[in-house]
Design an enzyme around this catalytic site. Sequence first.
Site, short mmCIF file in Angstrom:
data_model
loop_
_atom_site.label_atom_id
_atom_site.label_comp_id
_atom_site.label_asym_id
_atom_site.label_seq_id
_atom_site.Cartn_x
_atom_site.Cartn_y
_atom_site.Cartn_z
N TYR A 1 53.43 7.09 59.75
CA TYR A 1 54.26 7.53 58.60
C TYR A 1 53.83 6.75 57.35
CZ TYR A 1 58.71 8.60 56.13
OH TYR A 1 59.66 9.04 55.24
N SER B 1 57.79 7.60 50.02
CA SER B 1 58.79 6.77 50.71
C SER B 1 58.54 5.32 50.29
CB SER B 1 58.59 6.91 52.22
OG SER B 1 59.25 5.88 52.92
N1 NAD Z 1 65.91 10.13 54.60
C1 NAD Z 1 65.24 9.04 54.28
O1 NAD Z 1 65.70 7.90 54.48
C2 NAD Z 1 63.90 9.15 53.59
C3 NAD Z 1 63.35 7.98 53.04
C4 NAD Z 1 62.10 8.06 52.42
C5 NAD Z 1 61.45 9.26 52.33
N2 NAD Z 1 61.99 10.37 52.87
C6 NAD Z 1 61.23 11.62 52.78
O2 NAD Z 1 62.02 12.61 52.17
C7 NAD Z 1 61.57 13.90 52.58
C8 NAD Z 1 62.76 14.74 52.98
O3 NAD Z 1 63.35 14.16 54.14
P1 NAD Z 1 64.91 14.21 54.45
O4 NAD Z 1 65.37 12.81 54.56
O5 NAD Z 1 65.58 15.15 53.53
O6 NAD Z 1 64.86 14.77 55.96
P2 NAD Z 1 65.40 16.13 56.61
O7 NAD Z 1 64.89 16.10 58.00
O8 NAD Z 1 66.86 16.28 56.40
O9 NAD Z 1 64.67 17.26 55.76
C9 NAD Z 1 63.32 17.55 55.93
C10 NAD Z 1 63.13 19.05 55.82
O10 NAD Z 1 61.72 19.32 55.92
C11 NAD Z 1 61.56 20.42 56.81
N3 NAD Z 1 60.24 20.35 57.44
C12 NAD Z 1 59.82 19.42 58.33
N4 NAD Z 1 58.59 19.71 58.73
C13 NAD Z 1 58.22 20.86 58.10
C14 NAD Z 1 57.05 21.65 58.12
N5 NAD Z 1 56.01 21.32 58.90
N6 NAD Z 1 57.00 22.74 57.33
C15 NAD Z 1 58.06 23.07 56.54
N7 NAD Z 1 59.21 22.37 56.50
C16 NAD Z 1 59.28 21.27 57.28
C17 NAD Z 1 62.67 20.28 57.82
O11 NAD Z 1 62.93 21.49 58.51
C18 NAD Z 1 63.83 19.79 56.96
O12 NAD Z 1 64.59 20.86 56.46
C19 NAD Z 1 60.56 13.65 53.69
O13 NAD Z 1 59.24 13.79 53.19
C20 NAD Z 1 60.83 12.22 54.10
O14 NAD Z 1 59.70 11.59 54.66
C21 NAD Z 1 63.21 10.35 53.49
#
Ligand code: NAD
Length: 275
Positions: free
Chosen positions: A167, A154
């Site tokens: 985080y 991130s």
């Molecule tokens: N959306 C943002 O703005 C953003 C920014 C920076 C980084 N990220 C990172 O991107 C990645 C994906 O996030 P996203 O935005 O797609 O969110 P999201 O919540 O849409 O997707 C995350 C997925 O991970 C799964 N998950 C969560 N905990 C889990 C576990 N313990 N075991 C297995 N699966 C699990 C959830 O069920 C979900 O399907 C994450 O690591 C997040 O920190 C997101």
Amino acid sequence: MRLDGNAALITGAARGIGRAQAVRFAEEGADLILVDRCAAVQHSTTPGATSADLAETVRQVEALGRRAIAAVADVRDQEALDAAVARGVRELGRLDIVCATAGISSSGPADTMPAEVWQTMLDVNLTGVWKTCKAAIPHMINADQGGSIILVSSIAGLRGLVGVGHYTAAKHGVVGLMRSLAKELAPHRIRVNTVHPANTRTDMVQNPATMRTFVPGVAEPTQAQFEAAAQTMHLLPVPLLDPRDVANASLFLASDEARYITGATLPVDAGHCAR
Ligand SMILES: NC(=O)c1ccc[n+]([C@@H]2O[C@H](COP(=O)([O-])OP(=O)(O)OC[C@H]3O[C@@H](n4cnc5c(N)ncnc54)[C@H](O)[C@@H]3O)[C@@H](O)[C@H]2O)c1
């Protein structure tokens, strides 16, 4: 067809960035091992994904003519991960690419944060990434075909963000893990890199609890208020990235175009880190 004949493991594949990676990789010829917990995580404010979400990712991959082996598993559960990866490799015959994408969010000042909120964050967003690598790496080394591991960090893995110390610590930790793995796995021609998204349009940020943290003092921020606040974090005039933008960067790192890139931190951040 930049990933023609490859197989990729993606965690967090039920929706968001993980689904976008699965679909983007399938478009380029990869078969997929798709892992998700498909349920909310206690002490996280991110709404839970569902089995129907994971089934929808499978449907989208198969609609592109690629194979998808899906497993409901928690990245905190090494045995479940090992079994999911072993089954996927058995059925697909190989493993070339890993995206450790599963993650959760929650917020609060570091000095008053409940210990279980801190610990859950570290367990999922850092240790879960390590466990994913641990499940996958032996298969990649045994196959002796090289490979690419992409850890989703991130902007909070490169800078300190307010109100998300846990985080931020976890996402910085992912960078440290990446840097060690890049050295350990280079002799096997396995590359390891991180991607660093800024605000991306997924359920992780697009939910009432997270939207409130963007607009302090407003109980129910409107979409416009939320996007105006999100915009202030970016240099380019875009409040929220599309998950496909992160998937495209992941695709580059997965492909032969990045064959001599390892140990790198790639921001996909609309200029956030340059502000
Ligand atoms: N959306 C943002 O703005 C953003 C920014 C920076 C980084 N990220 C990172 O991107 C990645 C994906 O996030 P996203 O935005 O797609 O969110 P999201 O919540 O849409 O997707 C995350 C997925 O991970 C799964 N998950 C969560 N905990 C889990 C576990 N313990 N075991 C297995 N699966 C699990 C959830 O069920 C979900 O399907 C994450 O690591 C997040 O920190 C997101």
